[in-house]
Motif scaffolding. Structure first.
Motif, short mmCIF file in Angstrom:
data_model
loop_
_atom_site.label_atom_id
_atom_site.label_comp_id
_atom_site.label_asym_id
_atom_site.label_seq_id
_atom_site.Cartn_x
_atom_site.Cartn_y
_atom_site.Cartn_z
N ASP A 95 -9.00 39.92 43.76
CA ASP A 95 -9.24 38.72 42.95
C ASP A 95 -8.05 38.46 42.03
N PRO A 96 -7.36 37.33 42.21
CA PRO A 96 -6.18 37.09 41.38
C PRO A 96 -6.52 36.44 40.03
N LEU A 97 -7.78 36.04 39.84
CA LEU A 97 -8.10 35.22 38.66
C LEU A 97 -8.47 36.08 37.46
N VAL A 98 -8.34 35.47 36.27
CA VAL A 98 -8.81 36.13 35.04
C VAL A 98 -9.83 35.22 34.38
N LYS A 99 -10.74 35.81 33.62
CA LYS A 99 -11.80 35.00 32.98
C LYS A 99 -11.50 34.86 31.48
N ASP A 100 -11.82 33.69 30.92
CA ASP A 100 -11.71 33.54 29.47
C ASP A 100 -13.05 33.90 28.82
N ALA A 101 -13.09 33.79 27.50
CA ALA A 101 -14.29 34.23 26.78
C ALA A 101 -15.53 33.46 27.23
N ALA A 102 -15.34 32.21 27.65
CA ALA A 102 -16.48 31.39 28.07
C ALA A 102 -16.85 31.65 29.53
N GLY A 103 -16.12 32.57 30.18
CA GLY A 103 -16.45 32.92 31.56
C GLY A 103 -15.76 32.04 32.60
N GLN A 104 -14.85 31.14 32.14
CA GLN A 104 -14.15 30.27 33.09
C GLN A 104 -12.97 31.01 33.72
N ALA A 105 -12.80 30.78 35.02
CA ALA A 105 -11.75 31.50 35.75
C ALA A 105 -10.42 30.74 35.71
N TRP A 106 -9.32 31.47 35.50
CA TRP A 106 -7.97 30.88 35.45
C TRP A 106 -7.07 31.65 36.40
N PHE A 107 -6.08 30.93 36.92
CA PHE A 107 -5.06 31.58 37.75
C PHE A 107 -3.84 31.86 36.89
N PRO A 108 -3.46 33.14 36.72
CA PRO A 108 -2.25 33.44 35.93
C PRO A 108 -1.00 33.19 36.78
N THR A 109 -0.13 32.31 36.32
CA THR A 109 0.98 31.85 37.16
C THR A 109 2.15 32.83 37.22
N GLY A 110 2.22 33.76 36.24
CA GLY A 110 3.40 34.63 36.19
C GLY A 110 4.57 33.97 35.49
N ASP A 111 4.37 32.78 34.94
CA ASP A 111 5.42 32.12 34.17
C ASP A 111 5.11 32.27 32.68
N VAL A 112 6.18 32.29 31.89
CA VAL A 112 6.03 32.38 30.44
C VAL A 112 6.55 31.08 29.85
N ALA A 113 5.76 30.47 28.96
CA ALA A 113 6.17 29.16 28.44
C ALA A 113 5.61 28.92 27.05
N LYS A 114 6.21 27.93 26.37
CA LYS A 114 5.59 27.41 25.16
C LYS A 114 5.28 25.93 25.39
N PHE A 115 4.31 25.43 24.66
CA PHE A 115 3.94 24.01 24.75
C PHE A 115 4.17 23.38 23.39
N ASP A 116 4.63 22.11 23.38
CA ASP A 116 4.69 21.43 22.08
C ASP A 116 3.35 20.72 21.85
N ALA A 117 3.23 20.11 20.66
CA ALA A 117 1.93 19.54 20.30
C ALA A 117 1.54 18.38 21.21
N ASP A 118 2.51 17.76 21.89
CA ASP A 118 2.20 16.66 22.82
C ASP A 118 1.85 17.17 24.22
N GLY A 119 1.87 18.51 24.40
CA GLY A 119 1.49 19.07 25.70
C GLY A 119 2.64 19.22 26.67
N TYR A 120 3.88 19.08 26.21
CA TYR A 120 5.03 19.29 27.10
C TYR A 120 5.33 20.79 27.16
N MET A 121 5.48 21.29 28.38
CA MET A 121 5.67 22.72 28.60
C MET A 121 7.16 23.05 28.73
N MET A 122 7.56 24.12 28.09
CA MET A 122 8.93 24.60 28.23
C MET A 122 8.85 26.03 28.77
N ILE A 123 9.23 26.19 30.03
CA ILE A 123 9.18 27.53 30.63
C ILE A 123 10.37 28.31 30.12
#
Ligand code: ADP
Length: 550
Positions: A410-438
């Protein structure tokens, strides 16, 4: 419940049915392996795809069987995309740049039943044919006149001719209807660790991804556009362009094996290409050719660049020298592939060119359908403040749930609410407008004295130096700081560049402690099967390198 909308499955065949009815005369132009330029249109392509579907059934291909291709971008490959998936079988695109050992591993793992190949790859097929455990038929994607001589086919059992298969059938065929969650195509990730793993797309995931990719803030295609995907049809369905063109009625230009700057440029101009898509290394070749020959793009207006970080210097060159807007996009095989695209918001329209360039240089914001978050080492979600960087997790209807045959668990991880996410293996920050900088792939991160140094930032700065053709930044062991950044550089031909001059170029652009400790000049940086720098190989090559002692 009564009183609802019709239940109609989202099927890939609906795309070609739509194009045939509403854009019948829209062209598909291909540079053929045979050397000439071939022209067809959606009505002809749809009819040939139906004949091919009948030919597949005659070969014994059943629903869910895997049919493999080893092929360039061309109309025959496109016919296979529709014939195979449209019949309920699974199109398995093999990457011809892989080593024969890897190829046969993948074909066996997928249990491919039939292998279609372009004549370019005849030697590769000869090399692996005897080893393939499940392939019953090999089909050369050419006509009778171009079939290989008998002595060249000794190693290939049951070799068939593509055009013979098509000619033997008529086009009276109705695409079957089935559950939209049926598998449609299969693509293996390059598997930098362990064996390659298969990502299995469904009809539903593909159609939804295509709709999102066509939106104006993503690839933004319309019936008036002419699209040339430089991204190969053998990797992640050419980022969905093989589906998006029939959906929108855009003209499609398929470059075949001609991926050098000169051949590409010729097609861009002769066919009036308005939109293209590819990885940065391909654009480097094209821009180099255009620059050397003092040329301009007369119709191109938009170029989607992704697959690895696009240096801001390339984005501004495209815009300022050629009037081409780069859409920097991010995604991966496991995401079909598109996750984000760097389109403006309204407030950016009045900003300065420098501010706009900084938005265009991010990996962009999520397209509808892709939910994203970043988490820290403790698994807690991090804020989008433009400062904190964490592991990127994604979820959505075209994101991988598990690998083919459950490879790797199983490649997915669960958050506190039990929702499953796929970890991409990328490291990034997001600005307040939602733009991602890897900042990095997690396996490429440089950790100096417990702090991360972003290798992509360091590479982007080096790429802005006029004497640098290509730059990679890797971690090397350091007795005090654990790891320090080492810059590996390919110089442009005929220029002189010294280590100290390049390191001085970093002054004032980043925190001083981020400056690479040293520069190594090399003739070439190893590129992987999808045109990306292979930092793992580079680290192996430089494993005996010793940092200068201060
Ligand atoms: P592989 O590299 O194994 O062939 P993919 O082709 O799926 O696999 O590549 C996905 C990875 O490529 C992403 O996880 C990310 O690290 C990198 N990537 C894709 N687009 C970008 C981008 N615009 N900027 C930086 N990295 C990118």
């Amino acid at each position: 419940m009564n009183g609802l909308m019709m239940q109609q499955p989202l099927l890939i065949s609906s795309l070609i049915v739509h194009a045939e009815r509403h854009h019948p005369d829209r062209e598909i132009v291909s540079r053929r392996v045979e050397g000439d330029i071939h022209r067809t249109n959606y009505v002809e392509l749809a009819a040939r795809a139906r004949r091919l579907a009948k030919a597949l059934a005659a070969l014994g291909v059943a629903p869910a069987d895997r049919v493999a291709t080893l092929a360039w971008n061309g109309y025959r490959h496109m016919e296979l995309y529709y014939a195979v998936s449209g019949s309920g079988a699974i199109l398995h695109t093999l990457n011809p740049r892989l080593h024969p050992d890897q190829l046969s591993y993948i074909a066996d793992h997928a249990e491919d039943q039939v292998l279609f190949f372009d004549m370019t790859f005849l030697p590769l097929v000869q090399a692996v044919a005897a080893r393939l455990k499940t392939v019953k038929h090999f089909v050369a994607m050419t006509d009778r006149a171009h079939m290989p001589a008998a002595d060249a086919t000794g190693a290939i059992p049951n070799l068939l001719c593509y055009e013979d298969l098509i000619e033997a059938q008529d086009d009276h065929f109705v695409w079957p209807s089935f559950d939209e969650n049926t598998a449609s195509s299969l693509c293996y990730t390059s598997g930098t660790t362990g064996n390659p793993k298969g990502v299995l797309y469904s009809h539903r995931s593909t159609v939804l991804h295509t709709m999102a990719a066509a939106l104006p803030d993503c690839l933004g295609a319309s019936a008036t556009d002419t699209i040339l995907p430089v991204v190969p049809m053998f990797h992640v369905n050419a980022w969905g362009i093989v589906y998006l063109a029939p959906m929108t009625g855009a003209k499609l230009v398929l470059p075949g094996p001609g991926l050098d700057g000169k051949s590409l440029y010729a097609l861009f101009e002769s066919e009036g290409v308005t939109i293209s898509a590819g990885v940065p290394t391909v654009w480097q070749g094209l821009l180099g050719y255009v620059e050397e020959n003092g040329l301009k793009f007369s119709t191109m207006r938009r170029s989607a660049i992704g697959g690895s970080a696009c240096p801001p210097s390339m984005i501004s060159k495209f815009l300022n020298d050629y009037g081409v807007r780069v859409i920097h996009a991010w995604g991966m095989t496991e995401m079909s592939p598109i996750g984000t695209a760097a389109a403006f918001k309204s407030k950016h329209l009045t900003q300065t060119p420098a501010q706009r360039l900084s938005i265009m240089s991010t990996q962009g914001r999520a397209v509808y359908g892709v939910d994203m978050r970043i988490v820290g080492a403790d698994g807690q979600e991090l804020p989008w403040d433009g400062k904190e960087a964490g592991d990127v997790h994604v979820r959505g209807p075209w994101i991988l749930g598990s690998y083919f045959k459950n490879e790797g668990g199983d490649p997915l991880v669960k958050d506190a609410a039990g929702q499953a996410w796929f970890p991409t293996g990328d490291v990034a920050k997001f600005d307040a407008d939602g733009y991602m900088m890897i900042t990095d792939r997690s396996k490429d991160v440089i950790k100096s004295g417990g702090e991360w140094i972003g290798s992509i930032d360091l590479e982007n700065i080096a790429m802005a130096h006029p004497a640098v053709a290509m730059a990679a930044c890797i971690a090397v062991a350091h007795p005090k700081w654990d790891e320090r950044p080492l810059l590996v550089v390919v110089k442009k031909p005929g220029v002189d560049l010294r280590r100290d001059e390049l390191l001085a170029f970093y002054e004032g652009k980043i925190a001083k402690w981020w400056t690479p400790d040293d520069v190594v000049f090399v003739d070439a940086i190893p590129l992987g099967a999808t045109g990306k720098m292979q930092k793992i190989k580079l680290r192996e090559q430089l494993k005996d390198y010793k940092l200068p002692t201060a």
